[in-house]
Design a protein around this motif. Structure first.
Motif, PDB file in Angstrom:
ATOM      1  N   LYS A 137     -70.060 -37.271  34.026  1.00  0.00           N
ATOM      2  CA  LYS A 137     -69.640 -36.207  34.951  1.00  0.00           C
ATOM      3  C   LYS A 137     -70.121 -34.840  34.475  1.00  0.00           C
ATOM      4  O   LYS A 137     -70.254 -34.582  33.292  1.00  0.00           O
ATOM      5  N   ALA A 138     -70.341 -33.968  35.452  1.00  0.00           N
ATOM      6  CA  ALA A 138     -70.531 -32.536  35.209  1.00  0.00           C
ATOM      7  C   ALA A 138     -69.372 -31.851  35.914  1.00  0.00           C
ATOM      8  O   ALA A 138     -68.890 -32.343  36.946  1.00  0.00           O
ATOM      9  N   LEU A 193     -69.855 -24.139  33.629  1.00  0.00           N
ATOM     10  CA  LEU A 193     -70.440 -25.378  34.116  1.00  0.00           C
ATOM     11  C   LEU A 193     -70.691 -26.225  32.875  1.00  0.00           C
ATOM     12  O   LEU A 193     -71.341 -25.772  31.934  1.00  0.00           O
ATOM     13  N   VAL A 194     -70.149 -27.435  32.867  1.00  0.00           N
ATOM     14  CA  VAL A 194     -70.288 -28.327  31.717  1.00  0.00           C
ATOM     15  C   VAL A 194     -71.160 -29.513  32.109  1.00  0.00           C
ATOM     16  O   VAL A 194     -70.834 -30.252  33.044  1.00  0.00           O
ATOM     17  N   ILE A 195     -72.283 -29.657  31.402  1.00  0.00           N
ATOM     18  CA  ILE A 195     -73.200 -30.783  31.578  1.00  0.00           C
ATOM     19  C   ILE A 195     -73.545 -31.297  30.183  1.00  0.00           C
ATOM     20  O   ILE A 195     -73.878 -30.510  29.299  1.00  0.00           O
ATOM     21  N   LYS A 196     -73.487 -32.598  29.993  1.00  0.00           N
ATOM     22  CA  LYS A 196     -73.784 -33.240  28.704  1.00  0.00           C
ATOM     23  C   LYS A 196     -72.945 -32.639  27.570  1.00  0.00           C
ATOM     24  O   LYS A 196     -73.407 -32.492  26.463  1.00  0.00           O
ATOM     25  N   GLY A 197     -71.721 -32.259  27.876  1.00  0.00           N
ATOM     26  CA  GLY A 197     -70.825 -31.693  26.870  1.00  0.00           C
ATOM     27  C   GLY A 197     -71.130 -30.251  26.518  1.00  0.00           C
ATOM     28  O   GLY A 197     -70.449 -29.666  25.678  1.00  0.00           O
ATOM     29  N   LEU A 198     -72.131 -29.646  27.156  1.00  0.00           N
ATOM     30  CA  LEU A 198     -72.514 -28.257  26.884  1.00  0.00           C
ATOM     31  C   LEU A 198     -71.978 -27.364  27.986  1.00  0.00           C
ATOM     32  O   LEU A 198     -72.215 -27.615  29.174  1.00  0.00           O
ATOM     33  N   PHE A 216     -76.920 -34.889  44.780  1.00  0.00           N
ATOM     34  CA  PHE A 216     -75.883 -35.732  44.194  1.00  0.00           C
ATOM     35  C   PHE A 216     -75.062 -36.235  45.368  1.00  0.00           C
ATOM     36  O   PHE A 216     -74.640 -35.449  46.221  1.00  0.00           O
ATOM     37  N   LYS A 217     -74.837 -37.524  45.414  1.00  0.00           N
ATOM     38  CA  LYS A 217     -74.151 -38.127  46.550  1.00  0.00           C
ATOM     39  C   LYS A 217     -72.635 -38.160  46.384  1.00  0.00           C
ATOM     40  O   LYS A 217     -71.910 -38.242  47.373  1.00  0.00           O
ATOM     41  N   THR A 218     -72.144 -38.118  45.129  1.00  0.00           N
ATOM     42  CA  THR A 218     -70.714 -38.253  44.895  1.00  0.00           C
ATOM     43  C   THR A 218     -70.197 -37.095  44.052  1.00  0.00           C
ATOM     44  O   THR A 218     -70.707 -36.845  42.953  1.00  0.00           O
ATOM     45  N   TYR A 219     -69.191 -36.413  44.574  1.00  0.00           N
ATOM     46  CA  TYR A 219     -68.561 -35.290  43.879  1.00  0.00           C
ATOM     47  C   TYR A 219     -67.171 -35.092  44.468  1.00  0.00           C
ATOM     48  O   TYR A 219     -66.891 -35.539  45.588  1.00  0.00           O
ATOM     49  N   VAL A 258     -68.875 -33.639  39.410  1.00  0.00           N
ATOM     50  CA  VAL A 258     -70.023 -34.321  39.985  1.00  0.00           C
ATOM     51  C   VAL A 258     -70.272 -35.623  39.224  1.00  0.00           C
ATOM     52  O   VAL A 258     -70.354 -35.618  37.993  1.00  0.00           O
ATOM     53  N   ASP A 259     -70.410 -36.716  39.967  1.00  0.00           N
ATOM     54  CA  ASP A 259     -70.781 -38.006  39.398  1.00  0.00           C
ATOM     55  C   ASP A 259     -72.293 -37.974  39.195  1.00  0.00           C
ATOM     56  O   ASP A 259     -73.065 -38.090  40.155  1.00  0.00           O
ATOM     57  N   LEU A 260     -72.742 -37.790  37.947  1.00  0.00           N
ATOM     58  CA  LEU A 260     -74.164 -37.640  37.664  1.00  0.00           C
ATOM     59  C   LEU A 260     -74.957 -38.913  37.952  1.00  0.00           C
ATOM     60  O   LEU A 260     -76.160 -38.857  38.224  1.00  0.00           O
TER      61      LEU A 260
END
Length: 185
Positions: A99-100, A121-126, A47-50, A70-72
């Motif tokens: 975002k994550a 850790l939150v990814i896709k709202g999970l 990931f390039k942007t965080y 993290v900018d996914l």
């Protein structure tokens, strides 16, 4: 107790709280990557942007406050086709979940310059709790944190539908990071 005294005491308590994010992430000296297997072949990505809001003192790890975002959409798996696929709904669904985030709820010393951070850790709202182990060491006037953690991609619905087949893309993902922090906690 009168209202003015109560208000003054409340204001003093708020002002006494130390500022969060005393340290700054140095992107040019940092990296966030991951490894997984596709058709039994290791694939690396980044990931390039965080961003990060961090206050970490190796002498007082239990006082740590840290949130990473993290900018996914900044994913890079080595080529434009793979990058475009990873952003689609079946994977990161960047249009709905750009975002994550990880928030350290506790950090403890393990000895020998090693630490353990726990939190969601939150990814896709999970949201799933993870445990990340890392080292902390001086890097000139900066502080270098290096470590990683495993995750199961299907717990976050990464690879829905036909992509849920773990023979094609393994469920296990190893996340690795190198964060350089500048400033004092």
């Amino acid at each position: 107790m009168n209202i003015r005294l109560l208000a003054s005491a409340a204001l003093a308590a708020v002002l006494a709280v130390p500022a969060f994010a005393a340290q700054t992430l140095v992107p040019a000296k940092s990296a966030l990557g991951f490894t997984f297997k596709q058709m039994s072949v290791p694939v690396e990505g980044t990931f390039k942007t965080y961003t990060a809001q961090v206050s970490f003192d190796p002498a007082k790890p239990e006082a740590t406050q840290a949130t990473f975002s993290v900018d996914l959409g900044s994913i890079d798996v080595g080529g434009p086709d793979g990058n475009a696929e990873a952003k689609k709904k079946a994977w990161f669904d960047v249009a709905s979940f750009p975002k994550a985030t990880f928030t350290a709820k506790s950090v403890k010393a393990l000895g020998g310059g090693k630490y353990e951070a726990r939190g969601p850790l939150v990814i896709k709202g999970l949201s799933r709790d993870i445990v990340a182990q890392f080292t902390a060491k001086p890097a000139g006037s900066d502080l270098l944190l290096e470590g990683g953690f495993p995750l199961k991609r299907l717990q976050y619905k990464l690879g829905d539908g036909a992509w849920a087949d773990t023979e094609t893309v393994a469920d296990d993902v190893q996340v690795k990071f190198r964060f350089t922090l500048t400033g004092k906690p």
